[in-house]
Design a protein around this motif. Structure first.
Motif, PDB file in Angstrom:
ATOM      1  N   THR A   1       9.013  -4.230  11.832  1.00  0.00           N
ATOM      2  CA  THR A   1       8.441  -2.915  11.879  1.00  0.00           C
ATOM      3  C   THR A   1       6.961  -3.308  12.160  1.00  0.00           C
ATOM      4  O   THR A   1       6.307  -2.402  12.629  1.00  0.00           O
ATOM      5  N   ARG A   2       6.436  -4.512  11.952  1.00  0.00           N
ATOM      6  CA  ARG A   2       5.064  -4.727  12.138  1.00  0.00           C
ATOM      7  C   ARG A   2       4.874  -5.435  13.444  1.00  0.00           C
ATOM      8  O   ARG A   2       4.989  -6.848  13.390  1.00  0.00           O
ATOM      9  N   PRO A   3       4.431  -5.011  14.547  1.00  0.00           N
ATOM     10  CA  PRO A   3       4.308  -5.483  15.680  1.00  0.00           C
ATOM     11  C   PRO A   3       3.453  -6.810  15.879  1.00  0.00           C
ATOM     12  O   PRO A   3       3.670  -7.652  16.498  1.00  0.00           O
TER      13      PRO A   3
ATOM     14  N   LYS B   1       0.888  -1.359  -0.148  1.00  0.00           N
ATOM     15  CA  LYS B   1       0.002  -0.054   0.064  1.00  0.00           C
ATOM     16  C   LYS B   1       0.930   1.142  -0.009  1.00  0.00           C
ATOM     17  O   LYS B   1       0.456   2.096  -0.818  1.00  0.00           O
ATOM     18  N   THR B   2       1.851   1.207   0.903  1.00  0.00           N
ATOM     19  CA  THR B   2       2.642   2.457   0.729  1.00  0.00           C
ATOM     20  C   THR B   2       3.352   2.797  -0.410  1.00  0.00           C
ATOM     21  O   THR B   2       3.619   3.770  -0.709  1.00  0.00           O
ATOM     22  N   THR B   3       4.097   1.509  -0.838  1.00  0.00           N
ATOM     23  CA  THR B   3       5.005   1.749  -1.857  1.00  0.00           C
ATOM     24  C   THR B   3       4.309   2.089  -3.270  1.00  0.00           C
ATOM     25  O   THR B   3       4.396   3.016  -3.895  1.00  0.00           O
TER      26      THR B   3
ATOM     27  N   ILE C   1      -0.216  10.619   1.219  1.00  0.00           N
ATOM     28  CA  ILE C   1      -0.141  10.562   2.985  1.00  0.00           C
ATOM     29  C   ILE C   1      -0.336   8.847   3.076  1.00  0.00           C
ATOM     30  O   ILE C   1      -1.025   8.011   2.699  1.00  0.00           O
ATOM     31  N   ASP C   2       0.581   8.521   4.052  1.00  0.00           N
ATOM     32  CA  ASP C   2       0.414   7.194   4.571  1.00  0.00           C
ATOM     33  C   ASP C   2       0.083   7.515   6.045  1.00  0.00           C
ATOM     34  O   ASP C   2       0.818   8.277   7.161  1.00  0.00           O
ATOM     35  N   THR C   3      -0.973   6.850   6.403  1.00  0.00           N
ATOM     36  CA  THR C   3      -1.654   7.045   7.964  1.00  0.00           C
ATOM     37  C   THR C   3      -0.588   6.587   8.986  1.00  0.00           C
ATOM     38  O   THR C   3      -0.302   7.383   9.900  1.00  0.00           O
ATOM     39  N   ASP C   4       0.166   5.433   8.736  1.00  0.00           N
ATOM     40  CA  ASP C   4       1.083   5.351   9.790  1.00  0.00           C
ATOM     41  C   ASP C   4       2.033   6.294  10.031  1.00  0.00           C
ATOM     42  O   ASP C   4       2.577   6.455  10.941  1.00  0.00           O
ATOM     43  N   ASP C   5       2.582   7.037   8.844  1.00  0.00           N
ATOM     44  CA  ASP C   5       3.666   8.181   8.961  1.00  0.00           C
ATOM     45  C   ASP C   5       3.253   9.216   9.802  1.00  0.00           C
ATOM     46  O   ASP C   5       3.742   9.700  10.674  1.00  0.00           O
TER      47      ASP C   5
HETATM   48 MG    MG Z   1       2.109   0.921   4.916  1.00  0.00          MG
END
Ligand code: MG
Ligand code: ADP
Ligand code: S3P
Length: 184
Positions: free
Chosen positions: A121-123, A20-22, A36-40
């Motif tokens: 990075t993915r808990p 999704k981010t890429t 926009i990336d909501t995680d960022d």
């Molecule tokens: Mg992502």
């Protein structure tokens, strides 16, 4: 295409690691949209990593931040928004997502597992059996992801550029459906 969308936001949903981010970043460029990336946004607002948010505030704390961020970004137009994989879990988030066009990026658990093998990075994947964790998350979330406007299935070999092209080619069909709905 940007004109066709008339500034309507595109939301990318789907499992962690699907891209999704890429893909979202590239898609925004193609559309002449902001990205926009909501995680960022969550990481910047909280001043700590997603792992640390999960450790300090639990998943519930993270989900609240995620809903707060989504509520804010949906007030803007001409955005491509990469969401976190769990954004679909809260009912209230759907009222925000439906302000825009929702695209579900879908690929096999094997592809995701291979991509995130070395990723810390993915808990939710810090589990003794991450592959089985991915399968159970997908089983839980699949009915939610399937509420998207567009379902894009991608293969392990497809490049981000090819996925962007597939999404852009599919968008007009969904817009047509929406226009027809408006006329009825
Ligand atoms: Mg992502
Ligand atoms: N189409 C693709 N082909 C190969 N690797 C990819 C592709 N899309 C994403 N990746 C890689 O997979 C990992 C997860 O991608 P990311 O965009 O962070 O996914 P998400 O935001 O859905 O969790 C990253 O290392 C990224 O570089
Ligand atoms: O699936 C999930 O619940 C999560 C996905 C992550 O985002 P990506 O989908 O971008 O990896 C991030 O929001 C967090 O680790 C939780």
């Amino acid at each position: 295409m940007s004109n066709l969308l008339r500034g309507v936001n595109l939301y990318l949903i789907g499992m962690m690691g699907v891209g999704k981010t890429t893909v979202g970043r590239l898609l925004a460029q193609e559309l002449g949209y902001g990205f926009i990336d909501t995680d960022d946004v969550i990481v910047k607002a909280a001043g700590k990593s997603i792992n640390d948010i999960f450790t300090d505030e639990g998943e519930t704390g993270f989900r609240q931040l995620e809903s707060d961020v989504l509520a804010q970004v949906c007030a803007y137009t001409k955005l491509t928004i990469a969401t976190g994989g769990g954004i679909v879990l809260r009912q209230e988030n759907w009222s925000y997502l439906h302000h825009g066009l929702i695209v579900w990026l879908d690929c096999s658990v094997e592809t995701i597992f291979n991509r995130l093998l070395e990723d810390t990075t993915r808990p939710l994947l810090q589990d003794s059996n991450p592959e089985s964790k991915l399968r159970s998350l997908l089983q839980q979330r699949q009915p939610l992801y399937s509420q998207a406007d567009l379902h894009i299935t991608i293969t392990q070999e497809q490049t981000p550029e090819q996925i962007v092209a597939t999404i852009l080619a599919a968008i007009p069909s969904v817009l047509k459906t929406q226009d027809v709905q408006h006329q009825n």
